[in-house]
Structure formats: structure tokens, C-alpha cells
Design an enzyme around this catalytic site. Structure first.
Site, PDB file in Angstrom:
ATOM      1  NE  ARG A  84      47.646  44.855  38.754  1.00 55.56           N
ATOM      2  CZ  ARG A  84      47.942  44.161  37.651  1.00 55.56           C
ATOM      3  NH1 ARG A  84      48.620  44.716  36.659  1.00 55.56           N
ATOM      4  NH2 ARG A  84      47.534  42.921  37.526  1.00 55.56           N
ATOM      5  CG  HIS A  86      51.334  39.181  36.958  1.00 49.39           C
ATOM      6  ND1 HIS A  86      50.838  40.476  36.919  1.00 49.39           N
ATOM      7  CD2 HIS A  86      51.759  38.924  35.709  1.00 49.39           C
ATOM      8  CE1 HIS A  86      50.981  40.979  35.691  1.00 49.39           C
ATOM      9  NE2 HIS A  86      51.544  40.051  34.937  1.00 49.39           N
ATOM     10  CD  GLU A 137      46.913  40.221  31.157  1.00 48.36           C
ATOM     11  OE1 GLU A 137      47.732  39.397  30.728  1.00 48.36           O
ATOM     12  OE2 GLU A 137      46.888  41.401  30.765  1.00 48.36           O
ATOM     13  CG  ASN A 148      45.944  44.192  32.766  1.00 48.06           C
ATOM     14  OD1 ASN A 148      45.705  45.046  33.625  1.00 48.06           O
ATOM     15  ND2 ASN A 148      46.587  43.069  33.037  1.00 48.06           N
ATOM     16  CE1 TYR A 203      50.381  46.676  27.875  1.00 44.17           C
ATOM     17  CE2 TYR A 203      48.727  45.098  28.610  1.00 44.17           C
ATOM     18  CZ  TYR A 203      49.867  45.847  28.841  1.00 44.17           C
ATOM     19  OH  TYR A 203      50.489  45.760  30.057  1.00 44.17           O
ATOM     20  CD  GLU A 219      49.384  44.479  33.149  1.00 39.55           C
ATOM     21  OE1 GLU A 219      49.648  44.268  31.950  1.00 39.55           O
ATOM     22  OE2 GLU A 219      49.474  43.601  34.031  1.00 39.55           O
TER      23      GLU A 219
END
Ligand code: GBH
Length: 456
Positions: free
Chosen positions: A83, A127, A172, A298, A300, A352
């Protein structure tokens, strides 16, 4: 150089895509080479004090000049997919007007190089590195930028649409809108809540219109959007903390998921915005809720909401990454279950996942045990959600290699490959060796399930 972190045992489907991820501004460098125009991140980095180590993206990982070696590096990991993002100002320097053939040719080489190595290219259009020339006319706050993005998407789909495995519109939107236009800690560094809300709406609108336009132009590549999502939990069971958690969940998750999948904005957040709510024109929500082929997530960390004193990360005893983010893999399972329960979701892709840890390269080795444990735990958490019925079709580690970590500069390292920024030498960390071994193990599991002898 083996890691002893056990391999997750869940057998993922044969067509599950395993990959690594990067973004253009964070790795390419070559900020003004071969006709590239400036992006808002080139400009933002020059403001004193905004980047922790005073650095910028002009050199980064020199990926632009090291493409062939980096392609071999990606192939050496044994992944199915890569990606990456296209730097809009590299291919169309002012955001509209002339295309830059040299910039386009770079992505030809990247995409062809991936395909030649049997790696699926997953392309992201935006991005965060908006052409500076478009910021000068209002950026994402200006509705005209929506059409600029649709035009850009059409050009990219026409050029590369037959050679990529997936197209993501935006990475995002919450980060671009809120960190870029409300908190002002990311480019373009604006602090205005009404502008941030309008930017979020324009990003979503341009996503829907771009998907529609690319499909109408005959592009049949799977298309989607990538959201940064976390479950938000109250710090305590108090009514005030629970109310705060509901509000923060609305701002982070429902503000994006509701329009994309239910065709409406959440009423509590519209109320909360009041006068600062965005201008929404008739037809906008129809466009935003265009069916998509995948939703990228994504993930985290979890998010903890507190009505009183700010929550102190780590106070619950969970380990923290170098970013100060809590490591809590069960929250990923919980998030995936919740999305599949509350929304009519297409297949989910973990676009991600990973962590920053203070890695030292000693004698050509990086013993990143914490990262390896992080990846093992989170991959297992994805497997657990799938076991409970959530459709997940891929997982990408953030990141292929250490890179420019936005406002944190080069001090935070997310790579499974170490980068020495003096020599640009790449050294796969223990986590990279572990990931390759895990992918080989998955293949062996598939083969044995099919009764194919593997020879070991
Ligand atoms: C991603 O954004 C980006 O797509 C990628 O470019 C970047 O390099 C990578 O993550 C690593 O940062 O402070 O505990 O409240 C991540 C979006 C938004 C995730 C803020 C963590 C704050 C957690 N991030 N969020 S906390």
C-alpha cells in the site's frame, strides 16, 4: 536471527492479503525533483517549531531515487500486497492544469515493478499532501477543491486503473480535518472548528464523487476509503465520562461511518457543532454513501474519554509505544465486531497497524521484540474478529520502513525495516523476519488444509 514470539495460529483464508504500507510524503523525498510541485506538508514543515526535530520531507528515505532496491526489499518480505500513496503535486504540480509526465512515470515504474514481482499494488490517492497551489485558493475548506480531486482521481484511474488491485480515495479524513484544521498540529496548520467540519464534509463528498466518476469512466478496480478508528471507552463508569465517550465516539467514528453507510450525519454531533456545522448541499449525502468495495481501517490504539482531568496514558497499566499510545489488541477485535454490528459494511481491510518503538541497530541487527509482540497480538485480534464472523480481507503493517513521522519528524520509528538516515541503509528488523516467517507459516497451513505436501 530468530524471534521467539509465537506465530498466531488462526488460519486466514487463502485470498487474504498480507502487506506493508507507506505514504508518499513520508518516504519519497525528492521534494522538488523532476517537476514536482510543493505540497502543504512541504510548506508546513518550514514553520518554526511545528516538527519535533525541526526536520522535513525533502530527503526522507530517498525512496524516489532508490525505487528498484526498495521494490526488491518489499519482495524479500514475502508479502502479497503493498500500500502506497501518490503525491498529487508530483503528478499534477498545481493540483489542476498540466500533468507532470516525469512524476507519472515514477508511479508507472513503481506499479509495474510490484506487478513484476507478484505483489498487488494498493494505491491511495490522498495521504495528506495536497498541492500547495490548491491551499492558496482555500484548500479542502473550499468546495472547488472537491472537483479538483475528482479530476485528479479520473486522471490516475485512467493511467493506472488496469494495473492496480485497489484504489483508496482518502487516508484518514479525521486526521486531515481535525489535526490539520482544528488542532492545527498537522498541515495546513489551521485552528478553526467550523473550517475543520467543512473540510471533513468536503473530503467525504470528494470521496463519493470520485468513486462515482472513476466507475462511470469504466474503472473496475475495487475502491474504498481509509478511516482511523478506535473504540472510545470512558475513563470511569461515571455518567460524565460515559457522556464524554459517546461524544468523542461521535466525532471520531460516527461522523464518518454514519454518512458513508447510513447516508446521514449523526444528530448529536450536528447539534454539538451548532453554528459550526458544515454547509451540506442537496445530494451530498447520496454521493457520500455510494457503495464501496472495501473499508480500510487504520488501528493503533484505543481511545479513553474523560470529562474531567485529561486521561493519562499508561495509568491503566497497559504498555505504551514510543508515541505514548496504549497497546491493547482486544480493542481491535472489539472495534471490528462493533463496525460489523452497527453498519452494513463491505469487507474490511486493516490498512495500517503497527507501533513506534525506540529501535537501535547494533551490528546490523534490530531486536524489536516489542513491535513483534505488538504485531502478533494484533494479527491474532483480527483472526478472533473473523472467527466471530467479521469480514476482513487484508492486513497491512505500518510501516515497511522507518520514515518521516509527520510532526514527530524522524525520531519515531514505525518500520519493520530500519533506516539509517545518514547512509540510507535499510536493515530488516527482527519483526520483518518474524512477519516473513508468519506468512510462510500461513501458506503451509493452507497447503496442509488442501492436502498438499509441503516437504517440511
Ligand atoms: C497514521 O495516522 C497515518 O496514516 C500514518 O501516515 C502515520 O505515519 C501513522 O498513522 C503513525 O502515526 O494520542 O493516544 O489519543 C494515525 C492517526 C491519530 C492514530 C491520533 C493515533 C492518537 C492516539 N493517529 N491517534 S492518542
Amino acid at each position: 536471527f530468530a524471534s521467539h514470539v509465537p506465530l498466531p495460529t488462526h488460519r486466514f483464508p487463502a485470498d487474504f492479503r498480507w502487506g506493508v504500507a507507506t505514504s508518499a510524503f513520508q518516504i519519497e523525498g525528492a521534494a522538488d525533483v523532476d517537476g514536482k510541485g510543493p505540497s502543504i506538508w512541504d510548506t508546513f514543515c518550514r514553520r518554526p517549531g511545528v516538527i519535533a526535530d525541526g526536520s522535513d520531507g525533502t530527503v526522507a528515505c530517498e525512496h524516489y531515487h532508490r525505487l528498484d532496491a526498495d521494490l526488491d526489499l518489499i519482495a524479500s518480505l514475502g508479502v502479497d500486497a503493498y500500500r502506497f500513496s501518490i503525491a498529487w503535486p508530483r503528478v499534477r504540480p498545481t493540483g489542476a492544469g498540466d500533468w507532470n509526465e516525469a512524476g507519472l512515470a515514477f508511479y508507472d515504474r513503481l506499479i509495474d515493478g510490484l506487478n513484476a514481482r507478484g505483489i498487488q499494488p494498493h494505491l491511495t490517492l490522498n495521504h495528506w499532501d495536497l498541492p500547495e497551489a490548491l491551499q492558496a485558493t482555500g484548500g479542502w475548506a473550499d468546495r472547488a477543491t472537491v472537483q479538483r480531486f475528482v479530476d485528479y482521481a479520473l486522471g490516475i484511474a485512467a493511467r493506472y486503473g488496469r494495473r492496480v488491485a485497489a484504489i483508496t480515495t482518502h487516508n484518514e479524513p479525521w486526521v486531515m480535518a481535525v489535526l490539520g484544521h482544528e488542532a492545527g498540529i498537522f498541515a495546513p496548520g489551521i485552528r478553526d472548528r467550523a473550517i475543520a467540519a467543512q473540510v471533513a464534509h468536503h473530503l467525504l463528498l470528494s470521496h463519493g464523487l470520485a468513486v462515482r466518476a472513476m466507475r462511470a469512466a469504466g474503472c473496475s478496480v475495487p475502491m474504498g476509503i481509509v478511516l482511523n478508528l478506535s473504540p472510545t471507552v470512558p475513563a470511569t463508569d461515571s455518567a460524565a465520562d460515559r457522556a464524554r465517550a459517546l461524544l468523542e465516539d461521535g466525532r471520531l467514528l460516527r461522523w464518518y461511518m454514519d454518512p458513508l453507510f447510513h447516508g446521514r450525519y449523526p444528530v448529536d454531533i450536528l447539534d454539538d457543532l451548532g453554528e459550526q456545522a458544515p454547509v451540506i448541499e442537496p445530494g451530498d449525502l447520496d454521493a457520500i454513501s455510494v457503495p464501496i468495495d472495501f473499508l480500510g481501517i487504520n488501528y493503533y490504539t484505543r481511545s479513553v474519554a474523560s470529562a474531567g482531568a485529561p486521561w493519562v496514558p499508561g495509568s491503566s497499566g497497559l504498555p505504551l509505544t514510543d508515541m505514548g499510545w496504549e497497546v491493547h489488541a482486544p480493542s481491535l477485535t472489539e472495534l471490528l465486531l462493533r463496525l460489523a454490528r452497527d453498519y452494513p459494511v463491505p469487507p474490511l481491510t486493516i490498512t495500517e497497524n503497527g507501533g513506534a518503538f525506540p529501535d537501535a541497530c547494533i551490528d546490523g541487527r534490530v531486536a524489536d521484540h516489542d513491535r513483534t509482540e505488538y504485531l502478533a497480538g494484533h494479527i491474532a485480534a483480527v483472526g478472533e474478529a473473523m472467527r466471530q464472523g467479521v469480514p476482513v480481507n487484508g492486513y497491512f503493517v505500518w510501516s515497511l520502513m522507518d520514515n518521516f513521522e509527520w510532526a514527530s519528524g524522524y525520531a519515531k520509528r514505525f518500520g519493520i525495516v530500519h533506516v539509517d538516515y545518514t547512509t540510507q541503509v535499510r536493515t530488516p528488523k527482527a519483526s520483518a523476519h518474524w512477519y516473513r516467517r508468519f506468512l510462510q507459516h500461513q501458506q503451509a497451513l493452507r497447503a496442509s488444509a488442501l492436502g498438499i505436501p509441503t516437504g517440511d
